[in-house]
Enzyme design. Structure first.
Site, PDB file in Angstrom:
ATOM      1  N   ARG A   1       0.818  -1.214   0.000  1.00 25.16           N
ATOM      2  CA  ARG A   1       0.000   0.000   0.000  1.00 25.16           C
ATOM      3  C   ARG A   1       0.849   1.259   0.000  1.00 25.16           C
ATOM      4  O   ARG A   1       0.570   2.208  -0.726  1.00 25.16           O
ATOM      5  CB  ARG A   1      -0.965   0.005   1.195  1.00 25.16           C
ATOM      6  CG  ARG A   1      -2.035  -1.069   1.092  1.00 25.16           C
ATOM      7  CD  ARG A   1      -2.893  -1.124   2.335  1.00 25.16           C
ATOM      8  NE  ARG A   1      -2.052  -1.359   3.504  1.00 25.16           N
ATOM      9  CZ  ARG A   1      -2.363  -0.998   4.739  1.00 25.16           C
ATOM     10  NH1 ARG A   1      -3.497  -0.385   5.000  1.00 25.16           N
ATOM     11  NH2 ARG A   1      -1.550  -1.270   5.734  1.00 25.16           N
TER      12      ARG A   1
ATOM     13  N   ASN B   1      -6.053  -2.800   2.463  1.00 23.09           N
ATOM     14  CA  ASN B   1      -5.972  -4.241   2.699  1.00 23.09           C
ATOM     15  C   ASN B   1      -7.377  -4.805   2.839  1.00 23.09           C
ATOM     16  O   ASN B   1      -8.228  -4.214   3.507  1.00 23.09           O
ATOM     17  CB  ASN B   1      -5.197  -4.548   3.980  1.00 23.09           C
ATOM     18  CG  ASN B   1      -3.700  -4.471   3.801  1.00 23.09           C
ATOM     19  OD1 ASN B   1      -3.186  -4.468   2.684  1.00 23.09           O
ATOM     20  ND2 ASN B   1      -2.980  -4.411   4.903  1.00 23.09           N
TER      21      ASN B   1
END
Length: 99
Positions: free
Chosen positions: A24, A42
């Protein structure tokens, strides 16, 4: 989101070893470099969700990058679909966030 013809939004799911490997954070760095708005999140099943909005060429570059990911990731697949402006209204897309 500006509505010019060369701007798009996509929703992608990234499959593989993509959590716990700075996926990320690395996606955010790439997105900011490309002037893309959206987020990386996530998912409970181990995948990562990416929403990306920006100029067509930049979004295509990010999409290509997602297929590789950062050094320690092992991307198995990336599935993307186009989003229209109405679908993106639910997201706060003034920058790129990690959720």
């Amino acid at each position: 989101m500006n509505s010019s013809k060369d701007s798009i939004c996509i929703y992608c799911t990234v499959f593989g070893k993509v959590q716990g490997v700075f996926f990320r954070v690395s996606t955010r760095e790439q997105a900011l470099r490309l002037n893309i708005r959206g987020h990386a999140k996530n998912l409970n099943n181990g995948n990562v969700e990416v929403i990306a909005c920006g100029e067509l060429r930049a979004v295509e570059q990010l999409k290509k990058w997602l297929q590789q990911g950062p050094k320690n990731s092992q991307v198995k697949d990336v599935v993307c679909e186009a989003l229209d402006i109405q679908q993106t209204m639910n997201y706060q897309l003034n920058n790129f966030k990690i959720l």
